[in-house]
Design a protein around this motif. Structure first.
Motif, PDB file in Angstrom:
ATOM      1  N   GLN A 158       0.832  -1.212   0.000  1.00 28.05           N
ATOM      2  CA  GLN A 158       0.000   0.000   0.000  1.00 28.05           C
ATOM      3  C   GLN A 158       0.863   1.257   0.000  1.00 28.05           C
ATOM      4  OE1 GLN A 158      -2.603  -0.324   3.372  1.00 28.05           O
ATOM      5  NE2 GLN A 158      -3.796  -1.994   2.507  1.00 28.05           N
ATOM      6  N   ALA A 159       1.915   1.253   0.825  1.00 23.91           N
ATOM      7  CA  ALA A 159       2.788   2.422   0.918  1.00 23.91           C
ATOM      8  C   ALA A 159       3.497   2.684  -0.400  1.00 23.91           C
ATOM      9  CB  ALA A 159       3.811   2.217   2.036  1.00 23.91           C
ATOM     10  N   ALA A 160       4.026   1.624  -0.997  1.00 27.03           N
ATOM     11  CA  ALA A 160       4.740   1.781  -2.263  1.00 27.03           C
ATOM     12  C   ALA A 160       3.798   2.244  -3.365  1.00 27.03           C
ATOM     13  CB  ALA A 160       5.402   0.456  -2.649  1.00 27.03           C
ATOM     14  N   GLY A 161       2.589   1.710  -3.365  1.00 25.67           N
ATOM     15  CA  GLY A 161       1.613   2.119  -4.369  1.00 25.67           C
ATOM     16  C   GLY A 161       1.249   3.585  -4.259  1.00 25.67           C
ATOM     17  N   ALA A 162       1.184   4.076  -3.030  1.00 23.89           N
ATOM     18  CA  ALA A 162       0.833   5.485  -2.818  1.00 23.89           C
ATOM     19  C   ALA A 162       1.973   6.421  -3.207  1.00 23.89           C
ATOM     20  CB  ALA A 162       0.468   5.707  -1.353  1.00 23.89           C
ATOM     21  N   LEU A 163       3.221   5.944  -3.094  1.00 22.88           N
ATOM     22  CA  LEU A 163       4.375   6.792  -3.379  1.00 22.88           C
ATOM     23  C   LEU A 163       4.885   6.698  -4.809  1.00 22.88           C
ATOM     24  CD1 LEU A 163       6.765   6.425  -0.285  1.00 22.88           C
ATOM     25  CD2 LEU A 163       5.290   8.345  -0.848  1.00 22.88           C
ATOM     26  N   ASP A 164       4.587   5.618  -5.492  1.00 24.28           N
ATOM     27  CA  ASP A 164       5.259   5.305  -6.756  1.00 24.28           C
ATOM     28  C   ASP A 164       5.144   6.432  -7.785  1.00 24.28           C
ATOM     29  OD1 ASP A 164       6.788   3.915  -8.477  1.00 24.28           O
ATOM     30  OD2 ASP A 164       5.240   2.513  -9.106  1.00 24.28           O
TER      31      ASP A 164
END
Length: 263
Positions: free
Chosen positions: A47-53
């Motif tokens: 979730q974190a990576a998806g939000a930052l990508d």
């Protein structure tokens, strides 16, 4: 990765799925880095990576930093995907808050395995990759509990005190190959965990003990880590920076005597 992006620096942040680690990932992205978020919590990490990508600039790696094989595999993946490592923030950490007599050996080892062994393993794996491009910077996230003793922190505080000395050992050896190593010792920080476990009474006590009368923010810790990884801090090596609102400096000062003074 696009061919013309191979020169962009790469920052690896352990414990990057939430809190301070996630704030650090955001800081590095905003300052031109490609970012690798490493965490043991696969769901939150995704979730974190998806939000930052941003166009392939974020790589998420599920990894237990206390496992040598997983750490080595993670670093090999970073090198295969991004080709380099310029900054490492050893942020992954766990805590067991119990009286000394009630802390089991299993709990002691659990804390040491992540907070101390994890830093040793990640640094050992990343340093050779850093050397290939001329060096880099490592920031170890210690704690104010590593500088001053407190109740219920026999395992946690000891792990962070050991980490502070490990930082100096790493700085002395790795400085010779162009890798700077420093530590940050945060005081109380506004995180989801702190909001869940710190009662109103605990928060009042902390506010009384901290000269700035507040908790720090994850962004404030991240910005200091970013500074230490930047060229602006190119002659800073082997240091421990308490980012704590003056908590450590206050020592045993009595809160009742620390009232606003008119100047």
């Amino acid at each position: 990765m696009k061919p013309d992006e191979s020169f962009l620096p790469v920052a690896v942040v352990t414990g990057g799925a939430r809190g301070i680690g996630l704030a650090m990932g955001r800081w590095f992205l905003e300052n031109g880095y490609r970012v690798v978020l490493v965490d043991i919590d696969a769901g939150t990490l995704a979730q974190a990576a998806g939000a930052l990508d941003r166009s392939g600039h974020v790589l998420a790696i599920h990894c237990d930093v206390s496992d040598p094989k997983q750490v080595q595999a993670a670093v090999e993946k970073v090198e295969a995907v991004f080709g380099r490592i310029d900054a490492l923030v050893n942020n992954a950490g766990v805590a067991v808050f119990k009286p000394l007599a009630e802390t089991t050996f299993e709990e002691w080892r659990y804390v040491m395995a992540t907070n101390l062994d994890g830093v040793f393993l990640c640094t050992q794996a990343c340093a050779p990759v850093m050397q290939k491009t001329g060096g880099g910077s490592i920031v170890n996230i210690a704690s104010i509990s590593g500088l001053r003793a407190s109740t219920l922190r026999s395992a946690y505080g000891t792990s962070k005190a050991a980490l502070i000395h490990l930082t100096k050992q790493q700085a002395v050896e790795l400085g010779n190959v162009g890798i700077r190593v420093n530590a940050i010792a945060p005081g109380p920080v506004e995180t989801e965990m702190a909001r869940l476990v710190h009662s109103a009474a605990i928060r009042r006590d902390y506010h009384d003990a901290i000269p700035l009368n507040r908790y720090g923010t994850t962004e404030e810790i991240a910005s200091v880590a970013g500074f230490l990884c930047s060229e602006t801090a190119s002659y800073v090596n082997g240091q421990v920076l308490a980012v704590d609102g003056g908590f450590d400096a206050a020592g045993v000062g009595l809160p009742t005597l620390r009232k606003p003074v008119e100047i």
